[in-house]
Write a protein that holds these residues in place. Sequence first.
Motif, PDB file in Angstrom:
ATOM      1  N   HIS A 114       0.812  -1.238   0.000  1.00 60.03           N
ATOM      2  CA  HIS A 114       0.000   0.000   0.000  1.00 60.03           C
ATOM      3  C   HIS A 114       0.835   1.273   0.000  1.00 60.03           C
ATOM      4  O   HIS A 114       1.988   1.273   0.377  1.00 60.03           O
ATOM      5  CB  HIS A 114      -0.907   0.026   1.242  1.00 60.03           C
ATOM      6  CG  HIS A 114      -1.686  -1.221   1.432  1.00 60.03           C
ATOM      7  ND1 HIS A 114      -1.446  -2.105   2.480  1.00 60.03           N
ATOM      8  CD2 HIS A 114      -2.680  -1.772   0.689  1.00 60.03           C
ATOM      9  CE1 HIS A 114      -2.282  -3.135   2.384  1.00 60.03           C
ATOM     10  NE2 HIS A 114      -3.036  -2.964   1.313  1.00 60.03           N
ATOM     11  N   HIS A 115       0.153   2.354  -0.360  1.00 58.26           N
ATOM     12  CA  HIS A 115       0.690   3.698  -0.144  1.00 58.26           C
ATOM     13  C   HIS A 115      -0.473   4.677  -0.254  1.00 58.26           C
ATOM     14  O   HIS A 115      -1.331   4.508  -1.121  1.00 58.26           O
ATOM     15  CB  HIS A 115       1.787   4.052  -1.156  1.00 58.26           C
ATOM     16  CG  HIS A 115       2.582   5.255  -0.733  1.00 58.26           C
ATOM     17  ND1 HIS A 115       2.218   6.537  -1.050  1.00 58.26           N
ATOM     18  CD2 HIS A 115       3.695   5.356   0.033  1.00 58.26           C
ATOM     19  CE1 HIS A 115       3.094   7.380  -0.498  1.00 58.26           C
ATOM     20  NE2 HIS A 115       3.988   6.689   0.164  1.00 58.26           N
ATOM     21  N   PRO A 116      -0.486   5.712   0.621  1.00 61.88           N
ATOM     22  CA  PRO A 116      -1.611   6.656   0.553  1.00 61.88           C
ATOM     23  C   PRO A 116      -1.701   7.391  -0.790  1.00 61.88           C
ATOM     24  O   PRO A 116      -2.776   7.810  -1.190  1.00 61.88           O
ATOM     25  CB  PRO A 116      -1.322   7.651   1.679  1.00 61.88           C
ATOM     26  CG  PRO A 116      -0.291   7.016   2.536  1.00 61.88           C
ATOM     27  CD  PRO A 116       0.443   6.009   1.709  1.00 61.88           C
ATOM     28  N   GLU A 117      -0.551   7.541  -1.460  1.00 56.81           N
ATOM     29  CA  GLU A 117      -0.569   8.255  -2.745  1.00 56.81           C
ATOM     30  C   GLU A 117      -0.202   7.328  -3.907  1.00 56.81           C
ATOM     31  O   GLU A 117       0.640   7.662  -4.738  1.00 56.81           O
ATOM     32  CB  GLU A 117       0.391   9.439  -2.700  1.00 56.81           C
ATOM     33  CG  GLU A 117      -0.139  10.583  -1.860  1.00 56.81           C
ATOM     34  CD  GLU A 117       0.969  11.329  -1.147  1.00 56.81           C
ATOM     35  OE1 GLU A 117       2.010  11.570  -1.765  1.00 56.81           O
ATOM     36  OE2 GLU A 117       0.781  11.644   0.039  1.00 56.81           O
ATOM     37  N   GLY A 118      -0.838   6.176  -3.954  1.00 52.50           N
ATOM     38  CA  GLY A 118      -0.558   5.230  -5.031  1.00 52.50           C
ATOM     39  C   GLY A 118      -1.313   5.588  -6.302  1.00 52.50           C
ATOM     40  O   GLY A 118      -2.013   6.603  -6.374  1.00 52.50           O
ATOM     41  N   LYS A 119      -1.144   4.701  -7.285  1.00 48.21           N
ATOM     42  CA  LYS A 119      -1.878   4.882  -8.550  1.00 48.21           C
ATOM     43  C   LYS A 119      -2.951   3.816  -8.686  1.00 48.21           C
ATOM     44  O   LYS A 119      -4.016   4.061  -9.216  1.00 48.21           O
ATOM     45  CB  LYS A 119      -0.901   4.753  -9.727  1.00 48.21           C
ATOM     46  CG  LYS A 119      -0.312   6.082 -10.133  1.00 48.21           C
ATOM     47  CD  LYS A 119       0.360   5.961 -11.510  1.00 48.21           C
ATOM     48  CE  LYS A 119       1.097   7.248 -11.844  1.00 48.21           C
ATOM     49  NZ  LYS A 119       2.431   6.984 -12.400  1.00 48.21           N
ATOM     50  N   ALA A 120      -2.608   2.604  -8.221  1.00 51.30           N
ATOM     51  CA  ALA A 120      -3.552   1.496  -8.319  1.00 51.30           C
ATOM     52  C   ALA A 120      -4.570   1.627  -7.175  1.00 51.30           C
ATOM     53  O   ALA A 120      -4.197   1.568  -6.004  1.00 51.30           O
ATOM     54  CB  ALA A 120      -2.795   0.182  -8.221  1.00 51.30           C
ATOM     55  N   PRO A 121      -5.852   1.814  -7.494  1.00 57.27           N
ATOM     56  CA  PRO A 121      -6.867   2.088  -6.455  1.00 57.27           C
ATOM     57  C   PRO A 121      -6.911   1.067  -5.319  1.00 57.27           C
ATOM     58  O   PRO A 121      -7.032   1.471  -4.160  1.00 57.27           O
ATOM     59  CB  PRO A 121      -8.183   2.087  -7.228  1.00 57.27           C
ATOM     60  CG  PRO A 121      -7.795   2.420  -8.642  1.00 57.27           C
ATOM     61  CD  PRO A 121      -6.418   1.852  -8.844  1.00 57.27           C
ATOM     62  N   VAL A 122      -6.778  -0.228  -5.629  1.00 54.51           N
ATOM     63  CA  VAL A 122      -6.897  -1.229  -4.551  1.00 54.51           C
ATOM     64  C   VAL A 122      -5.795  -1.109  -3.500  1.00 54.51           C
ATOM     65  O   VAL A 122      -5.971  -1.532  -2.364  1.00 54.51           O
ATOM     66  CB  VAL A 122      -6.905  -2.694  -5.047  1.00 54.51           C
ATOM     67  CG1 VAL A 122      -8.212  -3.040  -5.709  1.00 54.51           C
ATOM     68  CG2 VAL A 122      -5.736  -3.015  -5.955  1.00 54.51           C
ATOM     69  N   TYR A 123      -4.676  -0.550  -3.884  1.00 54.83           N
ATOM     70  CA  TYR A 123      -3.537  -0.440  -2.959  1.00 54.83           C
ATOM     71  C   TYR A 123      -3.389   0.964  -2.372  1.00 54.83           C
ATOM     72  O   TYR A 123      -2.483   1.207  -1.587  1.00 54.83           O
ATOM     73  CB  TYR A 123      -2.241  -0.786  -3.683  1.00 54.83           C
ATOM     74  CG  TYR A 123      -2.184  -2.182  -4.246  1.00 54.83           C
ATOM     75  CD1 TYR A 123      -2.267  -3.295  -3.411  1.00 54.83           C
ATOM     76  CD2 TYR A 123      -2.026  -2.391  -5.611  1.00 54.83           C
ATOM     77  CE1 TYR A 123      -2.187  -4.578  -3.934  1.00 54.83           C
ATOM     78  CE2 TYR A 123      -1.945  -3.668  -6.136  1.00 54.83           C
ATOM     79  CZ  TYR A 123      -2.028  -4.755  -5.293  1.00 54.83           C
ATOM     80  OH  TYR A 123      -1.946  -6.024  -5.809  1.00 54.83           O
ATOM     81  N   THR A 124      -4.230   1.885  -2.795  1.00 54.47           N
ATOM     82  CA  THR A 124      -4.063   3.273  -2.395  1.00 54.47           C
ATOM     83  C   THR A 124      -4.893   3.580  -1.162  1.00 54.47           C
ATOM     84  O   THR A 124      -6.105   3.776  -1.241  1.00 54.47           O
ATOM     85  CB  THR A 124      -4.442   4.207  -3.575  1.00 54.47           C
ATOM     86  OG1 THR A 124      -3.577   3.903  -4.662  1.00 54.47           O
ATOM     87  CG2 THR A 124      -4.275   5.674  -3.194  1.00 54.47           C
ATOM     88  N   LYS A 125      -4.217   3.542  -0.028  1.00 52.18           N
ATOM     89  CA  LYS A 125      -4.912   3.807   1.230  1.00 52.18           C
ATOM     90  C   LYS A 125      -3.916   3.946   2.375  1.00 52.18           C
ATOM     91  O   LYS A 125      -2.743   3.588   2.238  1.00 52.18           O
ATOM     92  CB  LYS A 125      -5.893   2.686   1.548  1.00 52.18           C
ATOM     93  CG  LYS A 125      -5.238   1.330   1.748  1.00 52.18           C
ATOM     94  CD  LYS A 125      -6.276   0.329   2.252  1.00 52.18           C
ATOM     95  CE  LYS A 125      -5.694  -1.045   2.442  1.00 52.18           C
ATOM     96  NZ  LYS A 125      -6.628  -1.995   3.015  1.00 52.18           N
ATOM     97  N   VAL A 126      -4.403   4.483   3.477  1.00 56.23           N
ATOM     98  CA  VAL A 126      -3.630   4.446   4.715  1.00 56.23           C
ATOM     99  C   VAL A 126      -3.949   3.092   5.337  1.00 56.23           C
ATOM    100  O   VAL A 126      -5.112   2.773   5.580  1.00 56.23           O
ATOM    101  CB  VAL A 126      -4.041   5.589   5.671  1.00 56.23           C
ATOM    102  CG1 VAL A 126      -3.312   5.462   6.996  1.00 56.23           C
ATOM    103  CG2 VAL A 126      -3.746   6.943   5.026  1.00 56.23           C
ATOM    104  N   CYS A 127      -2.921   2.272   5.517  1.00 56.77           N
ATOM    105  CA  CYS A 127      -3.139   0.893   5.969  1.00 56.77           C
ATOM    106  C   CYS A 127      -2.558   0.721   7.374  1.00 56.77           C
ATOM    107  O   CYS A 127      -1.970   1.633   7.932  1.00 56.77           O
ATOM    108  CB  CYS A 127      -2.438  -0.057   4.996  1.00 56.77           C
ATOM    109  SG  CYS A 127      -0.662   0.257   4.918  1.00 56.77           S
TER     110      CYS A 127
END
Length: 172
Positions: free
Chosen positions: A99-112
């Motif tokens: 994950h990363h809060p500023e990703g490009k791929a929606p499924v991985y873009t989050k604060v985890c």
Amino acid sequence: MVVILHTENKKAVFFDRDGTLNVDIHYLHRPEDFIWIEGAKEAIKYVNDRGYLAILVTNQSGIARGYYPEEDVRKVYDWMNAELARIGAHLDALFFCPHHPEGKAPVYTKVCDCRKPATGMIDRACEQYRIDRSKSYFVGDSDGDMECAKRAGLTGLPYKSGSLLACVKDRL
Ligand SMILES: [Mg+2]
């Protein structure tokens, strides 16, 4: 009647990957680009031989950023284990945060809860392998790793430079 549950409290050494086991080239995802840190393989063998689980915990925001798929992280891990096998060493498990809060791929873009210094990867490993945190260590090169160790109740072993084996041997 007293039921005694057979609970084995294992001890573990958690290892960061980039900058700790391999030279950090940022977003490494191909075995051919992997350069072992001096004494890294031997440090893992040392840990194996002393009865610790050796567990890799790595932030891989390159997945969220769309640079490479999850599969590449597993491929690098399998390659590492093939290399380690030559000296009779091994890693027991791989945990990675895609994950990363500023990703490009929606499924991985989050604060985890798993991106270090958050402790999600350590928590999952401890539950899965019944690890006794008070007997366990975290070897890493960044302040985030040491912060993660502290939050997770592990003894942090900071690695800066030189032989990783010497760094680990000093403390274990
Ligand atoms: Mg690192």
